[in-house]
Scaffold this active site. Structure first.
Site, PDB file in Angstrom:
ATOM      1  N   LYS A   5       0.850  -1.198   0.000  1.00  0.00           N
ATOM      2  CA  LYS A   5       0.000   0.000   0.000  1.00  0.00           C
ATOM      3  C   LYS A   5       0.893   1.258   0.000  1.00  0.00           C
ATOM      4  CE  LYS A   5      -0.370  -0.295   5.057  1.00  0.00           C
ATOM      5  NZ  LYS A   5      -1.172  -0.846   6.154  1.00  0.00           N
TER       6      LYS A   5
ATOM      7  N   TYR B 159      14.776  30.863   9.010  1.00  0.00           N
ATOM      8  CA  TYR B 159      13.572  31.662   9.274  1.00  0.00           C
ATOM      9  C   TYR B 159      13.377  31.910  10.765  1.00  0.00           C
ATOM     10  CZ  TYR B 159      11.726  31.085   4.525  1.00  0.00           C
ATOM     11  OH  TYR B 159      11.529  31.123   3.180  1.00  0.00           O
TER      12      TYR B 159
HETATM   13  C1  LIG Z   1      -0.294  -1.764   6.894  1.00  0.00           C
HETATM   14  C2  LIG Z   1      -0.817  -3.081   7.327  1.00  0.00           C
HETATM   15  C3  LIG Z   1       0.058  -4.178   7.467  1.00  0.00           C
HETATM   16  C4  LIG Z   1       1.556  -4.053   7.389  1.00  0.00           C
HETATM   17  O1  LIG Z   1       2.039  -3.554   8.629  1.00  0.00           O
HETATM   18  P1  LIG Z   1       3.581  -3.291   8.885  1.00  0.00           P
HETATM   19  O2  LIG Z   1       3.634  -2.864  10.305  1.00  0.00           O
HETATM   20  O3  LIG Z   1       3.984  -2.217   7.928  1.00  0.00           O
HETATM   21  O4  LIG Z   1       4.299  -4.561   8.625  1.00  0.00           O
HETATM   22  C5  LIG Z   1      -0.503  -5.418   7.731  1.00  0.00           C
HETATM   23  N1  LIG Z   1      -1.845  -5.562   7.874  1.00  0.00           N
HETATM   24  C6  LIG Z   1      -2.696  -4.519   7.789  1.00  0.00           C
HETATM   25  C7  LIG Z   1      -4.152  -4.749   8.001  1.00  0.00           C
HETATM   26  C8  LIG Z   1      -2.213  -3.252   7.526  1.00  0.00           C
HETATM   27  O5  LIG Z   1      -3.065  -2.216   7.456  1.00  0.00           O
END
Ligand SMILES: *Cc1c(COP(=O)(O)O)cnc(C)c1O
Length: 370
Positions: free
Chosen positions: A39, A258
């Protein structure tokens, strides 16, 4: 050595390290299938390059968050099993069917719509079932899931996976994890024919009870530490460097950046880098972040601006200080978790914020195909 940075900062993504990390996690979870969570554009690393590298390493199942990501995943992986974690928006089931996507169904409404779509299509369409064992975010409650187990609606489509998500996998010994592991085991006993999945990156290191048939690492694939507080077993995947634009010497009391939020405590040598928050480097790194110059950690001074940051390079070796010379912001021992901590956030946010403005380089995976 002078680097040529057409974009100011350079992001190097090591696909060989990504593949090696997948193999390392697959070995750790031996006996379970190792999927990959890709993702958020493969956590900022670029799904179009990361997904095929994972496939070549042997990964056959991926998880994305929503339809647009799933379309990109399908373009990169024509044959992979693709689960969509956020389920499907009302009315979008045909798009999922057309691309062979499997939504993760988390409510009775969603299940009813998917079953209806399956009936209309005359085909039992595959989907995962999500059980909420403590996150209170998405999924059926354990009671709803147990109730569903005997429901004929399950015959209308093709459930292919039962999953849940851990609340605190990365916090060693957190009692909520043991409760979730036990609760999930209780629910899955009602679905003896379905493969199950509970573990994210950190979950894989919790031992066999959390693994089930499929593990779902994301962060650790991209080099994040799945065992916080212990040495990171993963190889770094991402390297971020920026070029020095200018060097200057300031006297005690002079300010930089800044709003003059930093004043030199004594004579200092400063380097201005071509990188800023518009690149995805967090502004919250102001006054706290570090970079590596010629092997030496140097602190940020002044506020992180849109396209520039200022470093105090007084302690850096003179040979590393030149106009055009590269400075390391992620890499050379400064890992994602530490960069996140310095910016008051987590490595996940550093990774997924990596902007599109960098000069991106991919190091190809040269290891043999699985
Ligand atoms: C993002 C996600 C993962 C992966 O988690 P990590 O901590 O990045 O390994 C696994 N399962 C779900 C449901 C997620 O949303």
């Amino acid at each position: 050595m002078t680097a040529t940075f057409s974009h100011g900062a350079r992001l190097t993504i090591d696909l060989g390290a990504l593949a090696a990390n997948w193999r390392r996690l697959a070995a750790e979870a031996a006996g379970a299938e190792c999927a990959a969570v890709i993702k958020a554009d493969a956590y900022g690393c670029g799904i179009a390059r990361a997904a095929p590298a994972l496939w070549r390493a042997g990964c056959r199942t991926v998880f994305v968050a929503h339809l647009l990501e799933a379309e990109r995943a399908r373009a990169a992986l024509p044959e992979a099993t693709i689960y969509v974690l956020n389920g499907f928006p009302p009315g979008s089931a045909p798009a999922y069917r057309a691309l062979g996507l499997r939504p993760v169904l988390g409510s009775r409404d969603e299940i009813a719509e998917w079953a209806g779509m399956s009936r209309a299509a005359g085909e039992r369409l595959p989907a995962a079932l999500h059980v909420d064992t403590g996150m209170n975010r998405l999924g059926l409650s354990p009671a709803e899931a147990l109730d569903l187990a005997g429901d004929p609606v399950l015959g209308a489509f093709a459930p292919t996976l039962l999953m849940s998500h851990l609340v605190s996998a990365e916090v060693p010994g957190d009692p909520v994890t043991a409760r979730q592991v036990a609760e999930f085991a209780r629910v899955r006993a009602a679905y003896p024919a379905l493969p199950a999945s509970l573990a994210n990156s950190a979950g894989i290191f919790l031992g066999p009870d959390a693994r089930h048939e499929i593990v779902r690492p994301g962060y650790a694939l991209y080099g994040g530490n799945p065992t916080p507080g212990r040495p990171n077993p993963m190889r770094p995947v991402v390297r971020l460097e920026a070029a020095i634009l200018q060097l200057r010497d300031v006297a005690a009391g002079e300010t930089a950046g800044y709003n003059a939020r930093w004043a030199a405590p004594g004579p200092r040598r400063l380097a201005t880098l071509s990188l800023g928050y518009a690149d995805g480097y967090p502004r919250s790194g102001t006054g706290r972040a570090e970079a590596v110059v010629g092997g030496v950690r140097c602190p940020f001074v002044g506020t992180v601006s849109m396209d520039l940051v200022i470093l105090d390079v007084t302690q850096a070796p003179a040979a590393a200080l030149a106009r055009g010379a590269p400075v390391t912001l992620i890499g050379d021992g400064l890992d994602l978790d530490e960069v996140g901590k310095q910016a008051g956030t987590i490595g996940y946010e550093i990774l997924t914020s990596l902007g599109s403005r960098y000069d991106r380089h991919y190091i190809e995976d040269v290891s043999p195909a699985a």
